[in-house]
Design a protein around this motif. Sequence first.
Motif, PDB file in Angstrom:
ATOM      1  N   VAL A 112       0.839  -1.204   0.000  1.00 39.44           N
ATOM      2  CA  VAL A 112       0.000   0.000   0.000  1.00 39.44           C
ATOM      3  C   VAL A 112       0.872   1.252   0.000  1.00 39.44           C
ATOM      4  O   VAL A 112       0.629   2.209  -0.756  1.00 39.44           O
ATOM      5  CB  VAL A 112      -0.947  -0.010   1.212  1.00 39.44           C
ATOM      6  N   ILE A 113       1.905   1.259   0.854  1.00 38.72           N
ATOM      7  CA  ILE A 113       2.800   2.425   0.923  1.00 38.72           C
ATOM      8  C   ILE A 113       3.503   2.639  -0.419  1.00 38.72           C
ATOM      9  O   ILE A 113       3.630   3.774  -0.911  1.00 38.72           O
ATOM     10  CB  ILE A 113       3.825   2.230   2.055  1.00 38.72           C
TER      11      ILE A 113
ATOM     12  N   LEU B 127       1.859   6.535  -6.970  1.00 40.60           N
ATOM     13  CA  LEU B 127       0.812   7.453  -7.427  1.00 40.60           C
ATOM     14  C   LEU B 127       1.187   8.903  -7.136  1.00 40.60           C
ATOM     15  O   LEU B 127       0.953   9.802  -7.965  1.00 40.60           O
ATOM     16  CB  LEU B 127      -0.509   7.106  -6.746  1.00 40.60           C
ATOM     17  N   ALA B 128       1.772   9.129  -5.950  1.00 38.43           N
ATOM     18  CA  ALA B 128       2.172  10.490  -5.606  1.00 38.43           C
ATOM     19  C   ALA B 128       3.269  10.985  -6.533  1.00 38.43           C
ATOM     20  O   ALA B 128       3.261  12.140  -6.989  1.00 38.43           O
ATOM     21  CB  ALA B 128       2.640  10.540  -4.149  1.00 38.43           C
TER      22      ALA B 128
ATOM     23  N   GLY C 175       2.459   1.660  -3.371  1.00 42.39           N
ATOM     24  CA  GLY C 175       1.476   2.115  -4.348  1.00 42.39           C
ATOM     25  C   GLY C 175       1.160   3.590  -4.194  1.00 42.39           C
ATOM     26  O   GLY C 175       1.068   4.322  -5.197  1.00 42.39           O
ATOM     27  N   VAL C 176       0.998   4.024  -2.937  1.00 43.84           N
ATOM     28  CA  VAL C 176       0.733   5.437  -2.690  1.00 43.84           C
ATOM     29  C   VAL C 176       1.913   6.288  -3.154  1.00 43.84           C
ATOM     30  O   VAL C 176       1.744   7.371  -3.749  1.00 43.84           O
ATOM     31  CB  VAL C 176       0.439   5.676  -1.196  1.00 43.84           C
ATOM     32  N   GLY C 177       3.133   5.787  -2.892  1.00 45.00           N
ATOM     33  CA  GLY C 177       4.317   6.525  -3.325  1.00 45.00           C
ATOM     34  C   GLY C 177       4.406   6.650  -4.828  1.00 45.00           C
ATOM     35  O   GLY C 177       4.750   7.716  -5.368  1.00 45.00           O
TER      36      GLY C 177
END
Length: 293
Positions: free
Chosen positions: A271-272, A278-279, A274-276
């Motif tokens: 999750v981390i 996307l960011a 993936g968020v990174g």
Amino acid sequence: MGMIFINRNRQSLGQFTEQEVADGLQSGRFLPDDLAWQEPMESWQPLSTFNNLPAASPAGSVAATAADSMVESVVESAGVEPAWEREGAFFARMFGTVRDVVTKPVAVFRDLKRDGGYGKPLTFYVLIGWITGAVGILYQAAVAMVNPAMVTGDAAGAASVSGPMLVGILIGTAVLLPVFLVIGAFVWSGIFHVALMVVGGAKGTFETTFRAITYATGATSVGQVLPLCGSYITMIASLVYSVIALKEAHKTDLWRPIVALLIVVLLCCGVIFGVGVLAGAGAAAAAGAAGNQ
């Protein structure tokens, strides 16, 4: 002399005659360190101090052996831990739970009440987390006031750390931290329970997992009060004690909660990551759009 009342692990086993106690000690139904009382004693004492019991009878020993399994099943099903769920003074129950979980987790979670509700473990978890979290924030605030560069990361940004800002952070955390703790308790327990189900280790219900996780992570959160390395110690301890808690509470093999923990860790890392990604993609797109203008 009257009937003898016997307790084990703060759970009443009942009242018995002196002959029944003698027979029970002979057969193993009762233990020498079981606490007992009878009139006119002023306090509870271990059975090993009862020196005036009659000799055990062969017939009584056989009967006591048969009854011993019934006593053990009652203690097992009722659950007697942790101290937070017993009668007593507020702080004695709180600190007693922290002490017992940290020093003897196997015994505590082996005897954990598996269906005692969500209210008590959640209250314990939130209170402990609120207190230790506040201490950690106060420590950071004190460090920021003395040496702001330790908070901002560089001396150039030291001037940005001000008293009003720190007060606002303290107030905001005091208000929002309990809310985050409540949400986190259910989310973390839910993820762990699903992972435990995947590996076949969920012998109990979600309530069992919730109670085990909140008591394990709540008690180990006291590590946050340690300066500098407290957060790292707390993170490692909470994971280790959570594995022990789930193993004992669900009566499962040790490898199952360990694998469940690895699943949870990998999921969180995914999750981390993936968020990174996307960011980063969003920042790159924004930078490209700004460059085209």
